[in-house]
Motif scaffolding. Structure first.
Motif, PDB file in Angstrom:
ATOM      1  N   SER A  69      -0.700 -16.041  17.392  1.00  0.00           N
ATOM      2  CA  SER A  69      -1.699 -16.809  18.150  1.00  0.00           C
ATOM      3  C   SER A  69      -2.492 -15.502  19.071  1.00  0.00           C
ATOM      4  N   VAL A  70      -3.402 -15.885  19.408  1.00  0.00           N
ATOM      5  CA  VAL A  70      -4.315 -14.941  20.168  1.00  0.00           C
ATOM      6  C   VAL A  70      -3.728 -14.508  21.489  1.00  0.00           C
ATOM      7  N   GLU A  71      -2.993 -15.408  22.137  1.00  0.00           N
ATOM      8  CA  GLU A  71      -2.184 -15.000  23.425  1.00  0.00           C
ATOM      9  C   GLU A  71      -0.861 -14.200  22.961  1.00  0.00           C
ATOM     10  N   MET A  72      -0.792 -13.560  21.911  1.00  0.00           N
ATOM     11  CA  MET A  72       0.535 -12.827  21.671  1.00  0.00           C
ATOM     12  C   MET A  72      -0.042 -11.613  20.809  1.00  0.00           C
ATOM     13  N   PRO A  73      -0.476 -10.633  21.643  1.00  0.00           N
ATOM     14  CA  PRO A  73      -1.072  -9.537  21.062  1.00  0.00           C
ATOM     15  C   PRO A  73       0.284  -8.660  20.240  1.00  0.00           C
ATOM     16  N   SER A  74      -0.222  -7.921  19.134  1.00  0.00           N
ATOM     17  CA  SER A  74       0.735  -7.233  18.382  1.00  0.00           C
ATOM     18  C   SER A  74       0.182  -6.003  17.608  1.00  0.00           C
ATOM     19  N   ALA A  75       1.165  -5.174  17.195  1.00  0.00           N
ATOM     20  CA  ALA A  75       0.834  -4.012  16.739  1.00  0.00           C
ATOM     21  C   ALA A  75       1.611  -4.000  15.526  1.00  0.00           C
ATOM     22  N   HIS A  76       1.137  -3.775  14.243  1.00  0.00           N
ATOM     23  CA  HIS A  76       2.046  -3.596  12.895  1.00  0.00           C
ATOM     24  C   HIS A  76       1.600  -2.457  12.542  1.00  0.00           C
ATOM     25  N   MET A  77       2.594  -1.335  12.458  1.00  0.00           N
ATOM     26  CA  MET A  77       2.062  -0.189  11.880  1.00  0.00           C
ATOM     27  C   MET A  77       2.917   0.143  10.739  1.00  0.00           C
ATOM     28  N   ILE A  78       2.548   0.644   9.825  1.00  0.00           N
ATOM     29  CA  ILE A  78       2.898   0.969   8.526  1.00  0.00           C
ATOM     30  C   ILE A  78       3.016   2.463   8.318  1.00  0.00           C
ATOM     31  N   HIS A  79       4.021   2.986   7.447  1.00  0.00           N
ATOM     32  CA  HIS A  79       4.223   4.457   7.340  1.00  0.00           C
ATOM     33  C   HIS A  79       4.661   4.549   6.007  1.00  0.00           C
ATOM     34  N   GLY A  80       4.336   5.870   5.327  1.00  0.00           N
ATOM     35  CA  GLY A  80       4.689   5.875   4.179  1.00  0.00           C
ATOM     36  C   GLY A  80       3.895   5.379   2.921  1.00  0.00           C
ATOM     37  N   GLY A  81       4.421   4.629   2.316  1.00  0.00           N
ATOM     38  CA  GLY A  81       3.823   4.050   1.287  1.00  0.00           C
ATOM     39  C   GLY A  81       4.262   4.632   0.004  1.00  0.00           C
ATOM     40  N   GLU A  82       5.389   4.029  -0.568  1.00  0.00           N
ATOM     41  CA  GLU A  82       5.876   4.492  -1.976  1.00  0.00           C
ATOM     42  C   GLU A  82       5.246   3.745  -2.767  1.00  0.00           C
ATOM     43  N   ILE A  83       4.271   3.964  -3.280  1.00  0.00           N
ATOM     44  CA  ILE A  83       3.135   3.304  -4.243  1.00  0.00           C
ATOM     45  C   ILE A  83       3.451   3.749  -5.740  1.00  0.00           C
ATOM     46  N   ASP A  84       3.524   2.634  -6.651  1.00  0.00           N
ATOM     47  CA  ASP A  84       3.816   2.979  -7.920  1.00  0.00           C
ATOM     48  C   ASP A  84       3.136   2.124  -8.926  1.00  0.00           C
ATOM     49  N   VAL A  85       1.873   2.840  -9.460  1.00  0.00           N
ATOM     50  CA  VAL A  85       1.103   2.080 -10.342  1.00  0.00           C
ATOM     51  C   VAL A  85       1.583   1.988 -11.653  1.00  0.00           C
ATOM     52  N   THR A  86       1.988   0.638 -11.954  1.00  0.00           N
ATOM     53  CA  THR A  86       2.751   0.408 -13.334  1.00  0.00           C
ATOM     54  C   THR A  86       1.864   0.076 -14.434  1.00  0.00           C
ATOM     55  N   SER A  87       0.744  -0.153 -14.142  1.00  0.00           N
ATOM     56  CA  SER A  87      -0.228  -0.384 -15.234  1.00  0.00           C
ATOM     57  C   SER A  87      -1.592  -0.441 -14.820  1.00  0.00           C
ATOM     58  N   THR A  88      -2.735  -0.489 -15.559  1.00  0.00           N
ATOM     59  CA  THR A  88      -3.880  -0.448 -14.920  1.00  0.00           C
ATOM     60  C   THR A  88      -4.294  -1.612 -14.056  1.00  0.00           C
ATOM     61  N   THR A  89      -3.666  -2.580 -14.128  1.00  0.00           N
ATOM     62  CA  THR A  89      -4.066  -3.659 -13.169  1.00  0.00           C
ATOM     63  C   THR A  89      -2.681  -4.333 -12.410  1.00  0.00           C
ATOM     64  N   GLN A  90      -1.526  -3.365 -12.309  1.00  0.00           N
ATOM     65  CA  GLN A  90      -0.387  -3.784 -11.597  1.00  0.00           C
ATOM     66  C   GLN A  90       0.145  -2.555 -10.638  1.00  0.00           C
ATOM     67  N   ALA A  91       0.685  -2.816  -9.630  1.00  0.00           N
ATOM     68  CA  ALA A  91       1.211  -1.859  -8.810  1.00  0.00           C
ATOM     69  C   ALA A  91       2.294  -2.454  -7.827  1.00  0.00           C
ATOM     70  N   THR A  92       3.263  -1.460  -7.352  1.00  0.00           N
ATOM     71  CA  THR A  92       4.269  -2.200  -6.444  1.00  0.00           C
ATOM     72  C   THR A  92       4.184  -1.097  -5.372  1.00  0.00           C
ATOM     73  N   ALA A  93       4.787  -1.421  -4.222  1.00  0.00           N
ATOM     74  CA  ALA A  93       4.847  -0.398  -3.219  1.00  0.00           C
ATOM     75  C   ALA A  93       5.924  -0.844  -2.136  1.00  0.00           C
ATOM     76  N   LYS A  94       6.456  -0.016  -1.421  1.00  0.00           N
ATOM     77  CA  LYS A  94       7.304  -0.257  -0.262  1.00  0.00           C
ATOM     78  C   LYS A  94       6.735   0.482   0.890  1.00  0.00           C
ATOM     79  N   TRP A  95       6.503  -0.290   2.126  1.00  0.00           N
ATOM     80  CA  TRP A  95       6.141   0.350   3.426  1.00  0.00           C
ATOM     81  C   TRP A  95       7.098   0.251   4.453  1.00  0.00           C
ATOM     82  N   TYR A  96       7.143   1.312   5.228  1.00  0.00           N
ATOM     83  CA  TYR A  96       8.089   1.005   6.432  1.00  0.00           C
ATOM     84  C   TYR A  96       7.184   0.697   7.503  1.00  0.00           C
TER      85      TYR A  96
END
Length: 167
Positions: A69-96
């Motif tokens: 909701s608008v009345e609940m300010p937030s901050a979602h911060m991601i770090h790292g990004g273990e990105i694995d491109v598995t094909s020309t159209t597919q990828a996976t990632a883990k983010w902290y």
């Protein structure tokens, strides 16, 4: 891999990094149109250790609108990004993820950490989020004192988002 393939892989990784950062920014700014642009139509979500799971971009966005909701300010911060491109159209990632939310209705600050495990799909040459979800590592709450609550009325976030949404 050829030099061309290696360059394409790096470009894909950067596009996915940008895409995930855009999701976090749009979420905190309540820009649900922006989120719709970056989701596959058949996106599947699994928030809160799978307790909040939805299929299809309309359903996922409806859920996000309901809890962010608008009345609940937030901050979602991601770090790292273990990105694995598995094909020309597919990828996976883990983010902290570290997130901070101010829930005025219940008088608490919420702090937590989680690991996002997402998949991505390249649709018509553009990377989009195919599955999104996180598993919590921890979450804790602090009670908001009356003075802390009073300062929330002076945040620019609430004014900007209310103006944007016409509230």
């Amino acid at each position: 891999m050829t030099l061309e393939e290696r360059i394409q892989r790096l470009e894909d990784i950067e596009a996915i990094r940008y895409l995930q950062a855009k999701y976090q920014r749009c979420l905190d700014n309540r820009d649900f149109d922006g989120i719709k642009e970056i989701f596959c139509e058949d996106v599947v979500s699994s928030y809160g250790n799978g307790e909040m799971a939805y299929k299809g971009s309309e359903n996922v966005i409806a859920f996000l609108k309901g809890v962010m909701s608008v009345e609940m300010p937030s901050a979602h911060m991601i770090h790292g990004g273990e990105i694995d491109v598995t094909s020309t159209t597919q990828a996976t990632a883990k983010w902290y993820l570290q997130d901070f939310l101010i829930n005025k209705e219940h008088g608490v600050n919420i702090h937590g950490a989680a690991i996002y495990e997402n998949t991505y799909e390249k649709v018509n040459g553009v990377w989009k989020i195919k599955t999104i979800g996180y598993k919590r590592m921890y979450e804790y709450y602090d009670l908001i004192s009356q003075t802390q609550g009073a300062t929330l009325k002076k945040t620019t976030f609430l004014d900007e988002v209310k103006e944007k949404l016409g509230k």
